[in-house]
Design an enzyme around this catalytic site. Sequence first.
Site, PDB file in Angstrom:
ATOM      1  N   TRP A 353       0.966  -1.253   0.119  1.00 33.48           N
ATOM      2  CA  TRP A 353       0.336   0.091   0.066  1.00 33.48           C
ATOM      3  C   TRP A 353       1.207   1.144   0.155  1.00 33.48           C
ATOM      4  O   TRP A 353      -0.083   2.105  -0.403  1.00 33.48           O
ATOM      5  CB  TRP A 353      -0.306  -0.044   1.513  1.00 33.48           C
ATOM      6  CG  TRP A 353      -0.421  -0.184   2.341  1.00 33.48           C
ATOM      7  CD1 TRP A 353       0.614  -1.059   2.862  1.00 33.48           C
ATOM      8  CD2 TRP A 353      -0.434   1.145   3.392  1.00 33.48           C
ATOM      9  NE1 TRP A 353       1.117  -0.454   4.802  1.00 33.48           N
ATOM     10  CE2 TRP A 353       0.221   1.616   4.690  1.00 33.48           C
ATOM     11  CE3 TRP A 353      -1.392   2.398   3.299  1.00 33.48           C
ATOM     12  CZ2 TRP A 353       0.432   1.989   5.282  1.00 33.48           C
ATOM     13  CZ3 TRP A 353      -0.889   3.289   4.277  1.00 33.48           C
ATOM     14  CH2 TRP A 353      -0.646   3.601   5.108  1.00 33.48           C
ATOM     15  N   ASP A 354       2.531   1.039   0.440  1.00 29.69           N
ATOM     16  CA  ASP A 354       3.159   1.936   0.318  1.00 29.69           C
ATOM     17  C   ASP A 354       3.254   2.988  -1.433  1.00 29.69           C
ATOM     18  O   ASP A 354       2.947   4.585  -1.246  1.00 29.69           O
ATOM     19  CB  ASP A 354       4.116   1.513  -0.045  1.00 29.69           C
ATOM     20  CG  ASP A 354       4.826   0.858   1.135  1.00 29.69           C
ATOM     21  OD1 ASP A 354       4.192   0.084   2.039  1.00 29.69           O
ATOM     22  OD2 ASP A 354       5.948   0.574   2.098  1.00 29.69           O
ATOM     23  N   GLU A 484       1.172  -1.062  13.333  1.00 34.49           N
ATOM     24  CA  GLU A 484       1.544  -2.754  13.298  1.00 34.49           C
ATOM     25  C   GLU A 484       1.772  -2.985  14.439  1.00 34.49           C
ATOM     26  O   GLU A 484       2.097  -4.978  14.981  1.00 34.49           O
ATOM     27  CB  GLU A 484       2.500  -3.063  12.487  1.00 34.49           C
ATOM     28  CG  GLU A 484       2.312  -2.785  11.087  1.00 34.49           C
ATOM     29  CD  GLU A 484       2.842  -3.578   9.797  1.00 34.49           C
ATOM     30  OE1 GLU A 484       1.959  -3.470   8.451  1.00 34.49           O
ATOM     31  OE2 GLU A 484       4.298  -3.112   9.689  1.00 34.49           O
TER      32      GLU A 484
END
Length: 771
Positions: A353-354, A484
């Site tokens: 998703w970066d 995270e």
Amino acid sequence: MRQYLKHDEWRIIEEGFNPDYQRASESIFSLGNGKMGQRANFEETYSGSTLQGSYIAGVYYPDKTRVGWWKNGYPEYFAKVLNSPNYIGINVEIEGEQLDLFKCKTEGFVRTLDMQKGILSREFKATLNNGKQVKVDATRFLSMSEPECAFIRYAVTPLNFTGQLAFEPYIDGDVENEDSNYDEKFWNILTTNSKNGEGELLVQTKKLDFRVAYAMNWDINTRNHKVSSSHNAARTSNRVEVKASENETIIFDKFIGVTSSLNHQNEQLISKAQQRALQAKTVGFDKMLKIQINHWATIWEHSDIKIEGDVAAQQGIRFNIFQLNQTYTGDDERLNVGPKGFTGEKYGGTTYWDTEAYCIPFFLATAPQHVTRNLLVYRYKHLQKAIENAEKLGFTGGAALYPMVTINGEECHNEWEITFEEIHRNGAIAFAIYNYIRHTGDEKYLEEYGLEVLIAIARFWAQRANWSGEKQKYVILGVTGPNEYENNINNNWYTNKMAVWCMTYAAKALKIVETMNPSRYQAILENINFKYAEETAKWAEICEQMHFPFNKNLNIFMQQDGFMDKEQMMADDLPASTRPINQHWSWDRILRSCFIKQADTLQGIYVFEDEFDTDTIRRHFDFYEPRTVHESSLSPCVHVVLAARLGKQDKAYDLYLRTSRLDLDDYNNEVHEGLHITSMAGTWMSIVEGFGGKRVKDGKLHLNPIIPQQWKSYAFMVVFRGNYLEVKVSQDNIEIISHAKNEATLMVYNEKVTVKPSESVTLSLKPTYYA
């Protein structure tokens, strides 16, 4: 941190050779050209610790998943960035002894990455065990204009003797991935061949049948040489013996052609590689070097950021921009921006998703429109795989969950807390479509590709949310947000926020396409069996009644339902000896702590900044930033943008240095594994969106610049709706220079400014505009 590199505005310079730094330098001095890349391994023999790394864009290996306990829904493989045959090798013998910097004495060692020109060079003097002393100058580059070609010039000068030198250029297919799950080698070597002046090697992946061909050619600046050739099952080489006089410089040029089955028919691979190598030799090293320099000059013309008065800051941003541009060129919609690019093997895959959250803003403002469009088309072409990924987890009816890690659209990440729970990635992909359209005005993208993706993502969110009888709200349970360091939590504010936005935007996109192209609209709805009234009503209901954790006493949104149950501590209270905590604490301790790996709630406030006033942003920043340990490379840049927005210039500057020099100074003690390529786009965001205050609202470009007190000035380029504008900010003024063909209009401090082609406008700086 490890600071051993010299500060310079255009170059990365390592003075003196330290074997302990070799693997880190191999990452930092890496080269790429969008099609292939190479760690900064030595051409000559090196017997010390090294990670040989050569990578071909789009070529990967599905390494069988290795987990402690299998769970339903796990992917069967982890896509490995493939360590490919070593084509840079040139063994060098001095009077019969191998040149090896791990074994000989070195003086005057300087390794330089010239970012302005795209060139890696080394120079040193070496004294071998036989007492012979030589001076070596080595230069190499991967051609940006001919991306299937690599060039090496290796010059040796005997300093205290007249005698025998030998050069052995080779291509070696006996390579392995350091991160192989089962210590398996991933290549079959199909063909090796050699003859005087040439060599070829053809390899095939053991799965998926990717094939890559390598060919080499060479030249030397003396006729006084003897040549032989050899090859075995894994390697092809030539041997060139030269009688050299004391202080005579022998220049050996190696030309390499690399072709893959992604771009050529299998039966043509070797001949095409041979053509590339011969073409490179025919044109010659010097001429191709000039072409390389000119090509990079064009790239820098559109993407450079200039900082006056702070060499460390200047070097940092240019290093980040350089690595981004040599990793992804946007010419092939099958490719994407890998988190390590061409610099290492860690993480695998090529797409996180970066790309959508961090890289797309960079390419939108610095590259032609098709570059970003190709990144979006890449995801569109993976839509069916995203639907299949969702089906594996129990979703139905065309709902799509894009993978956390992928190279072909299939999920290949095998940690459950990421694979199953870090679903916010869907939101970044949807937002990237909106971000592209608001920058370019290309609403046609919706009817061509975007709408189908938006609907499939909205369908996922509609099924992933469930009604809570206790809360009398819709909730999203069992997730991992951008932070995270919290797994399997309920109602991550950022995830819930993205879910609501996605469904809302999908409904708007339906109306836009229906108005623009009714026939295409009907075709899409019929093709995906979309029940308009039923599905959009459900989306609206969920959006209206979504639960967002909120603390009334603090007057802030909570990162997740149970965040305040944790012991509240500040990151500054952690002893330096325990940082980064992910290298010192157990995972259990990390999960129970309040410490935040990267921007989470603040990530959402960054994305949806227009929904919040300055006081609200400040309250959330002042609460969450002190609890953030920034142990994700993606974290500091978001905080820079928000800190600049709040007038916290010292905090913004400190975090800018952290993000821009993350790899150069090895903040997280992991640069030996490769660089943080995708987060480098965040460094660009830090300056342009942070200090430059760049925003796009209502189809207009907005700038609200401030400037750190450490800088005399800074300048950046931005393309908006096809108009290239240069923005220069000093301690007193802002100058907007038009490089556009048409008159450009933008908003500076919410005041309309018009700039005619090839003219400029100067305005006064308002350093406390937001505060």
